[in-house]
Design an enzyme around this catalytic site. Structure first.
Site, short mmCIF file in Angstrom:
data_model
loop_
_atom_site.label_atom_id
_atom_site.label_comp_id
_atom_site.label_asym_id
_atom_site.label_seq_id
_atom_site.Cartn_x
_atom_site.Cartn_y
_atom_site.Cartn_z
N ASP A 60 0.83 -1.20 0.00
CA ASP A 60 0.00 0.00 0.00
C ASP A 60 0.87 1.26 0.00
OD1 ASP A 60 -2.39 1.42 0.00
OD2 ASP A 60 -3.28 0.18 1.56
N ASP A 98 2.91 4.67 -15.80
CA ASP A 98 3.98 4.34 -16.74
C ASP A 98 5.02 3.42 -16.12
OD1 ASP A 98 2.82 5.92 -18.70
OD2 ASP A 98 4.17 7.62 -18.41
#
EC number: 3.2.1.22
Length: 545
Positions: A162, A220
């Site tokens: 996380d 990306d």
């Protein structure tokens, strides 16, 4: 965990994939060790968070494993049992190692790992890249190597990392800080004898803003570092306020923006399946599963497994839809058409079949004829066999397929293409992923971005040579001349002006002008880095530059 981020689009969506060629060089596939074989198809299994949040314990997981082994879920492919937040003690041990909560897990996590593995499951765990987890437990910042080795010694092979409590250090932007931390974890996992599957939550902390540049930038790099990424809002938890269906649609819309990233070895993750949520109708539960299956998204159930009904088990174990989800081509279904009521999605499967998925977003039953040309099938005098993946019934179709759908229901058909009729041209929407507006062909050779309306003028074919042409006018091709973007005859001598490439950044670059298609008045401008007005979704089957 990110909750409450507003929906970024009511009408927009996007994606791409691989099969034809809009470019010369394929994009390299990465995994946490640059090996797509680590996770060639999306994971399936169980996680406690959306159903139980921090109310987890040893009994929950042993009971879940026992039930999944007995009710057909494990044998259908749901072979992962994953812990989420709140499993650990509030303090590390004297040597800095993480410790499990001995009240919640009296036998310990190594014991639990052996238990679930004996039942035929893999075992996964949760941590955070910050100094604390979202629930306030010790994070892994500055303990990455130690924690990775601890997890491996406990028998764990899957890590959900996380992004709570991450703050930019001096000299870095917040995006750069996340990249450094997740990149470091990638390096740590790459050096392990048996690398853990790496689920990254970093993109979720950049979703839902007025400017998507940082979100796109994070997207990306996450495929370079791991096997799947939680890209946006958390699905509504069982005890949460609000509409569970709206939550599913919010995450569905986010996922449609990101198809260009997915391929074997990396999967976009729109979060958990919630089949026992009391706020969902039977059709909504089935739609949730069917859409995630069509996406080849992770199928991680967060529910009280022992109490699932026979009907819920039946759709969750639908062999035909799971086969689509686990198809080795790993394409994400993309939008062929969209209006206020219907989303029509399509993709290719590894054996050459074509998938049709239709979602009724409206509140009444809808009947619609869908031309096969919208699905990328352009040859004439062909007859296709369409199998309904809900009931297995088949029908023969030629020029269209008739759909009747109840409110919030989803139909899924698998089309077999006969010999001589097997060619597919990637076909669907070209739309801006920030605004959701669709590129629209006009009869006067002009083009514009408009709200998606389901008209044929918004459906485009993308040829192997990088030519883009509207289904409504297949003799006309999208062309650039200086700053001007227009339609012109496809046999024009201006061939370079009609050739487009599509890099992973989502730009549509023109071979003649070397500029990028830009929303607004539809013109060519200099290509800027991940600029909202220059990032587009294209049909599945288009190969990245």
């Amino acid at each position: 965990m990110i909750q409450g981020l507003e929906s970024i689009m009511n009408q927009g969506t996007k994606r791409i994939l691989l099969a034809a060629t809009l470019a010369a060089t394929p994009w390299q596939v990465y995994g946490s060790i640059e090996q797509p074989s680590l996770l060639p198809t999306p994971p399936m299994g169980f996680n406690n968070w959306a159903r139980f949040m921090c109310d987890l314990n040893e009994t929950l997981f042993t009971e879940t494993a026992d039930t999944m082994a007995a009710n057909g879920l494990r044998d259908a492919g749901y072979n992962r049992i994953n812990l989420d937040d709140c499993w650990m003690a509030y303090q590390r041990s004297d040597n800095g190692s993480l410790q499990w909560n001995t009240t919640k897990f009296p036998h310990g996590l190594p014991w639990l790992a052996k238990y679930v593995k004996a039942k035929g499951f893999h075992f996964g765990i949760y941590e955070d890249s910050g100094n604390m987890t979202c629930g306030g437990y010790p994070g892994s910042y500055n303990h990455e190597e130690q924690d990775a080795n601890t997890f491996a010694s406990w028998g764990i092979d899957y890590l959900k990392l996380d992004g709570c409590n991450v703050y930019a250090t001096q000299g870095r932007t917040l995006e750069e800080e996340y990249k450094q931390r997740y990149g470091h974890w990638h390096q740590v996992l790459s050096k392990m004898q048996h690398p853990l599957i790496f689920s990254e939550s970093a993109p979720a902390y950049f979703a839902g803003t007025d400017n998507n540049t940082d979100w796109y930038t994070v997207m990306d790099w996450v495929p370079i570092y791991g096997e799947l990424a939680r890209h946006s809002t958390d699905i509504l938890v069982y005890s949460g306020a609000g509409s569970a269906w709206d939550s599913i649609m919010n995450n569905y819309n986010y996922n449609t923006l990101l198809a260009r990233y997915q391929r074997p070895g990396y999967f976009n993750d729109p979060d958990f399946l919630i089949p026992d949520h009391p706020g969902l109708t039977a059709d909504e539960k089935r739609s949730h599963f069917a859409l995630w299956a069509s996406f080849s998204a992770p199928l991680i159930i967060s529910a009280y497994i022992p109490a699932l009904s026979k009907d819920e088990i039946a759709f969750l174990t639908n062999e035909a839809l799971i086969a689509v989800n686990q198809d080795p081509l790993a394409q994400q279904a993309t939008l062929a058409s969209r209006d206020d009521t219907l989303d029509i999605l399509t993709r290719s499967l590894a054996n050459g079949d074509r998938l049709l998925t239709v979602l009724n977003k409206g509140n009444t039953t809808v009947t619609r004829d869908i031309p096969v040309q919208w699905l990328g099938l352009t040859e004439t005098d062909c007859t296709y066999t369409a199998e309904d993946l809900w009931d297995g019934k088949t029908q023969k179709i030629s020029d269209h397929i008739k759909i009747e759908l109840a409110s919030h229901a989803t139909a899924v058909f698998r089309l077999s293409l006969p010999q001589g009729c097997s060619s597919v041209v990637p076909t669907g929407l070209v739309f801006n992923t920030a605004s959701g507006n669709c590129l629209t062909a006009a009869s006067n050779s002009s083009v514009a971005f408009q709200s998606c309306n389901g008209e044929t003028s918004q459906i485009w074919q993308v040829t192997p040579s990088g030519v883009i042409r509207p289904v409504s006018q297949t003799t006309q091709c999208l062309a650039a001349d200086g700053n001007l973007v227009k339609l012109q005859a496809c046999d024009s001598t201006d061939s370079d002006g009609q050739k487009w490439t599509y890099p992973v950044t989502g730009n549509l670059k023109n071979a003649k002008t070397d500029g990028c298609l830009t929303e607004g008045s539809v013109q060519m401008k200099s290509c800027l880095y991940e600029r909202d007005g220059q990032v587009f979704g294209l049909p599945s089957g288009v190969q990245l530059a």
